[in-house]
Motif scaffolding. Structure first.
Motif, PDB file in Angstrom:
ATOM      1  N   MET A  15       1.384  -1.436   0.110  1.00 36.58           N
ATOM      2  CA  MET A  15       0.128   0.132   0.296  1.00 36.58           C
ATOM      3  C   MET A  15       0.677   1.460  -0.143  1.00 36.58           C
ATOM      4  N   ARG A  16       0.558   2.453  -0.728  1.00 35.54           N
ATOM      5  CA  ARG A  16       1.195   3.442  -1.010  1.00 35.54           C
ATOM      6  C   ARG A  16       0.885   4.350   0.359  1.00 35.54           C
ATOM      7  N   LYS A  17       2.467   4.751   0.681  1.00 33.06           N
ATOM      8  CA  LYS A  17       2.288   5.889   1.916  1.00 33.06           C
ATOM      9  C   LYS A  17       2.271   7.082   1.349  1.00 33.06           C
ATOM     10  N   GLU A  23       6.227   4.420  -4.588  1.00 36.65           N
ATOM     11  CA  GLU A  23       5.856   3.823  -3.502  1.00 36.65           C
ATOM     12  C   GLU A  23       5.388   4.915  -2.038  1.00 36.65           C
ATOM     13  N   TYR A  24       5.126   6.072  -2.896  1.00 40.87           N
ATOM     14  CA  TYR A  24       4.237   6.892  -1.730  1.00 40.87           C
ATOM     15  C   TYR A  24       3.884   7.974  -2.840  1.00 40.87           C
ATOM     16  N   ASP A  25       2.657   8.638  -2.362  1.00 37.80           N
ATOM     17  CA  ASP A  25       2.179   9.809  -3.148  1.00 37.80           C
ATOM     18  C   ASP A  25       2.558  10.591  -1.776  1.00 37.80           C
ATOM     19  N   ASP A  47       1.083   9.728   5.860  1.00 37.67           N
ATOM     20  CA  ASP A  47       1.419   9.638   7.555  1.00 37.67           C
ATOM     21  C   ASP A  47       2.585   9.612   7.881  1.00 37.67           C
TER      22      ASP A  47
END
Length: 321
Positions: A1-3, A34-36, A89
């Motif tokens: 899940m993208r953080k 892997e990040y938004d 996050d």
């Protein structure tokens, strides 16, 4: 899940530098699948066209929120205002002048992923002016003595923090916030990572001696009672010295100087002026604490928002529909 990573940038006199900072963030985050991310830009009542630049950036990007404060509250209040609109996050704070390299945010995020609660950037070579370097040095000493900062920990305006740290900081609702103090009282899992430091891209720094002094006062009056304890110890020390000097004067008068001779006037005046000055300083320091308590009791705001634009406004309008 993208953080989700939230970038919070306090802005002042940065109409010329903000587009470059945003472009660098976009370039780096596009490489980190892997990040938004989202960006919160807080205009601290800048006298130039900074908010106009922010509005333009919000139109061009659907993940940028612009906040316009009603008056100049200072960098730390601007950060607190931005925190209230973050959803990430991880929250990353950086400067608006391009000196803090957004392109090296992966180093801070990696430190968070390895278990740290807060990661501060430590500059390999600082490109600040001599005045700013001096201010940073004084701030370093102050936070170590007054707030218990570990000697080996380097603090800067470029840092990443976990969500729970930011949530805990937002529980502080009084006037005169000091983000460093809030971080230090929340967690001890704080580390440094080395990043480069660059020359300011345009314009001049908004920090003045008055603002630096105000920042230091915030630090040791809002989060430490050590100045009051120092005043108490100093008072006891001066009282002891005065008592011993009185005994010395009596002995000198009886056994050394002949009767009727007036001596020590200059020394007496010097001591009186010195002690009087110290008493005024200590009373003023106590008054500073009492004054800030009074302001807090009157619910003086950390910040006042005049206008919100961009992603946050669009979401609210969509919810209303």
């Amino acid at each position: 899940m993208r953080k989700l990573v939230s970038f919070v940038i306090p802005c002042y006199r940065s109409e010329a530098t903000l587009p470059g900072v945003i472009k660098e963030i976009q370039g780096k985050m596009s490489q980190m699948e892997e990040y938004d991310y989202e960006v919160i830009l807080v205009n601290d009542c800048s006298p130039d066209e900074t908010f106009g630049t922010i509005q333009k950036l919000c139109v061009e990007n659907d993940n940028i929120t612009g906040i316009d404060l009603a008056r100049n509250f200072g960098q730390h209040s601007a950060l607190m205002a931005g925190f209230h609109y973050t959803k990430g996050d991880i929250v990353v704070c950086l400067d608006d002048d391009g000196q803090t390299p957004a392109g090296e945010v992966d180093k801070l995020l990696d430190g968070i992923e390895k278990g740290a609660d807060v990661v501060y950037a430590k500059y390999i070579n600082k490109h600040h002016s001599g005045f700013r370097n001096w201010g940073s040095h004084v701030n370093e000493v102050m936070t170590r003595v007054m707030l218990g900062k570990p000697k080996e920990l380097y603090l800067s305006s470029y840092f990443a923090a976990r969500r729970f740290v930011v949530d805990e900081m937002m529980r502080y609702v009084n006037a005169y916030p000091y983000v460093i103090g809030l971080v230090l009282r929340t967690t001890k899992k704080i580390i440094n990572v080395e990043v480069n430091h660059r020359d300011r891209q345009a314009g001049t720094s908004g920090y003045t001696l008055g603002k630096l002094l105000g920042l230091w006062f915030n630090g040791f009056t809002a989060f430490s009672v050590k100045p009051l304890r120092i005043s108490t110890v100093s008072g006891a020390l001066f009282a002891a010295v005065g008592f011993l000097y009185g005994i010395y004067t009596i002995i000198k008068k009886i056994f050394i100087n002949p009767p009727g001779l007036v001596t020590g006037f200059s020394a007496l005046m010097s001591v009186t002026v010195f002690i009087g000055g110290m008493l005024m300083l200590m009373v003023g320091l106590t008054g500073e604490y009492v004054g800030r308590m009074y302001i807090s009791m009157n619910n003086s705001p950390q910040f006042v928002i005049r206008e919100i634009t961009g992603a946050e406004l669009n979401e609210k309008q969509a919810e209303e529909r």
